[in-house]
Design a protein around this motif. Structure first.
Motif, mmCIF file in Angstrom:
data_model
loop_
_atom_site.group_PDB
_atom_site.id
_atom_site.type_symbol
_atom_site.label_atom_id
_atom_site.label_comp_id
_atom_site.label_asym_id
_atom_site.label_seq_id
_atom_site.Cartn_x
_atom_site.Cartn_y
_atom_site.Cartn_z
ATOM 1 N N TYR A 271 13.336 2.958 4.232
ATOM 2 C CA TYR A 271 12.128 2.605 4.981
ATOM 3 C C TYR A 271 11.153 1.786 4.134
ATOM 4 C CZ TYR A 271 13.954 5.901 8.350
ATOM 5 O OH TYR A 271 14.771 6.544 9.263
ATOM 6 N N GLY A 272 11.625 1.307 3.015
ATOM 7 C CA GLY A 272 10.801 0.477 2.157
ATOM 8 C C GLY A 272 9.782 1.248 1.343
ATOM 9 N N LEU A 273 9.906 2.560 1.285
ATOM 10 C CA LEU A 273 8.956 3.402 0.551
ATOM 11 C C LEU A 273 9.541 3.704 -0.827
ATOM 12 C CD1 LEU A 273 7.858 5.805 3.438
ATOM 13 C CD2 LEU A 273 6.917 3.579 2.790
ATOM 14 N N THR A 274 9.392 2.747 -1.741
ATOM 15 C CA THR A 274 10.043 2.828 -3.044
ATOM 16 C C THR A 274 9.155 3.406 -4.139
ATOM 17 O OG1 THR A 274 9.375 0.541 -3.479
ATOM 18 C CG2 THR A 274 11.546 0.883 -2.501
ATOM 19 N N ASN A 275 7.889 3.678 -3.824
ATOM 20 C CA ASN A 275 6.999 4.312 -4.798
ATOM 21 C C ASN A 275 7.584 5.675 -5.169
ATOM 22 O OD1 ASN A 275 4.899 5.733 -6.105
ATOM 23 N ND2 ASN A 275 3.320 4.685 -4.930
ATOM 24 N N PRO A 276 7.863 5.930 -6.455
ATOM 25 C CA PRO A 276 8.486 7.208 -6.842
ATOM 26 C C PRO A 276 7.629 8.423 -6.503
ATOM 27 C CG PRO A 276 7.778 5.965 -8.780
ATOM 28 C CD PRO A 276 7.681 5.039 -7.618
ATOM 29 N N ALA A 277 6.332 8.222 -6.259
ATOM 30 C CA ALA A 277 5.459 9.342 -5.913
ATOM 31 C C ALA A 277 5.857 9.977 -4.589
ATOM 32 C CB ALA A 277 3.998 8.884 -5.849
ATOM 33 N N TYR A 278 6.536 9.226 -3.716
ATOM 34 C CA TYR A 278 7.008 9.805 -2.455
ATOM 35 C C TYR A 278 8.053 10.892 -2.706
ATOM 36 C CZ TYR A 278 4.674 6.161 0.284
ATOM 37 O OH TYR A 278 3.741 5.341 0.878
ATOM 38 N N ILE A 279 8.726 10.821 -3.850
ATOM 39 C CA ILE A 279 9.748 11.794 -4.207
ATOM 40 C C ILE A 279 9.202 12.855 -5.157
ATOM 41 C CG2 ILE A 279 11.979 12.118 -5.358
ATOM 42 C CD1 ILE A 279 12.190 10.792 -2.630
ATOM 43 N N THR A 280 8.362 12.451 -6.088
ATOM 44 C CA THR A 280 7.894 13.377 -7.132
ATOM 45 C C THR A 280 6.547 14.022 -6.805
ATOM 46 O OG1 THR A 280 6.708 11.645 -8.337
ATOM 47 C CG2 THR A 280 9.052 11.938 -8.851
ATOM 48 N N GLY A 281 5.745 13.345 -5.989
ATOM 49 C CA GLY A 281 4.405 13.840 -5.702
ATOM 50 C C GLY A 281 3.394 13.524 -6.792
ATOM 51 N N VAL A 282 3.837 12.882 -7.870
ATOM 52 C CA VAL A 282 2.965 12.614 -9.014
ATOM 53 C C VAL A 282 2.505 11.159 -8.974
ATOM 54 C CG1 VAL A 282 2.799 12.578 -11.518
ATOM 55 C CG2 VAL A 282 4.207 14.316 -10.383
ATOM 56 N N PRO A 283 1.179 10.920 -8.977
ATOM 57 C CA PRO A 283 0.694 9.531 -8.985
ATOM 58 C C PRO A 283 1.232 8.782 -10.186
ATOM 59 C CG PRO A 283 -1.113 11.076 -8.591
ATOM 60 C CD PRO A 283 0.076 11.900 -8.983
ATOM 61 N N LYS A 284 1.647 7.547 -9.963
ATOM 62 C CA LYS A 284 2.198 6.775 -11.089
ATOM 63 C C LYS A 284 1.080 6.050 -11.816
ATOM 64 C CE LYS A 284 3.282 2.578 -8.482
ATOM 65 N NZ LYS A 284 4.318 1.583 -8.178
#
Length: 284
Positions: A271-284
């Motif tokens: 879905y184009g949501l490649t920010n790792p925070a979507y998986i880890t919950g941790v702000p990058k």
């Protein structure tokens, strides 16, 4: 049975809009039986959901349930050996539908203290949400400090209410207007009846991908600190408090397997949501 919107689901949508007046409770004996056993016996899982792409929506052409929540839920249902029956509701009707035994599980809610009083959560978040403060591109709010004396919108029954209250305290917002769904909130924002609104960041990101000339702009991607946390809000499955222990365990087991295999990242990436925070919950 398949994960498409059925005639029964249109009745469910009506029930949600009218305060779930049409919900019927099951007999007490059925409520006390292990829910996982009931689901396996009937062959399908009744899933309370809503319509907010890309998290979850019904494709008008095919009638198929699509989105992040749909992809995760179908994988979990497959591991249990059943099909999925999505039941579309407004946010405020999800809890009553669960309490009234109209659905077996709600897909995709943040954890709040109020919900925890009456609902059970699975242990393992299946993804994390990033919320966003948005305004009109032209003549809107330029920075979060500009909210003083302004009116903002949020969706009733969502964790965004908590963020809205925190913003009100910090920036002297005049009023918070609460909506049953995001669409009327966005229409009011577009029309100038709101100065800003708290929306799901992943939905904004997805909408912007589909329409680069989108009407709205980001004022701020909201820090989890607004919710008193060092992580973004975790997205969970939600269950009734009684008779759901084995069902919750089955959900958590499959989510762990998907995470170990990288299936969760693959779903978000699709879905184009490649920010790792979507998986880890941790702000990058």
């Amino acid at each position: 049975m398949n994960s498409k919107l059925t005639r029964r689901d249109f009745t469910t949508v009506l029930a949600g809009v009218t305060g779930v007046a049409l919900l019927n409770s099951l007999p007490a004996s059925a409520q006390e039986e292990d829910l996982l056993a009931q689901i396996k016996k009937r062959g399908f899982l009744r899933v309370g959901t809503f319509s907010i792409p890309p998290e979850t929506w019904i494709d008008i052409d095919s009638g198929e349930w699509k989105g992040i929540d749909a992809d995760f839920t179908r994988a979990i249902a497959k591991s249990i050996g059943v099909e999925v029956d999505p039941v579309v509701l407004v946010h405020a009707a999800l809890g009553p539908a669960l309490e009234g035994n109209r659905v077996d599980v709600i897909a995709g809610l943040y954890r709040t203290a109020e919900r925890e009083k009456v609902m059970a959560y699975n242990k393992v978040p299946f993804w994390y949400g990033i919320d966003v403060l948005i305004s009109r591109k032209e003549g809107g709010i330029g920075r979060v400090e500009d909210l003083k004396g302004k009116v903002i919108g949020t969706v009733r029954g969502s964790a965004q209410e908590l963020e809205a209250e925190e913003l009100k305290k910090r920036y002297d917002i005049e009023d918070i207007r609460k909506f049953d769904a995001a669409d009327p909130m966005l229409l009011d924002l577009k029309a100038g009846r709101l100065d800003a609104a708290i929306w799901w960041g992943y939905t904004f990101d997805y909408a912007l991908q589909k329409n680069p000339s989108y009407d709205f702009k980001v004022v701020e991607y909201l820090s989890p600190e607004y919710l008193g946390s060092d992580k973004f809000p975790a997205t969970h499955y939600v269950f009734a408090k009684k008779g759901t222990e084995s069902l919750i365990e089955a959900f958590d087991a499959e989510i762990r397997r998907m995470q170990s295999a990288g299936d969760d990242k693959q779903i978000m990436d699709s879905y184009g949501l490649t920010n790792p925070a979507y998986i880890t919950g941790v702000p990058k």
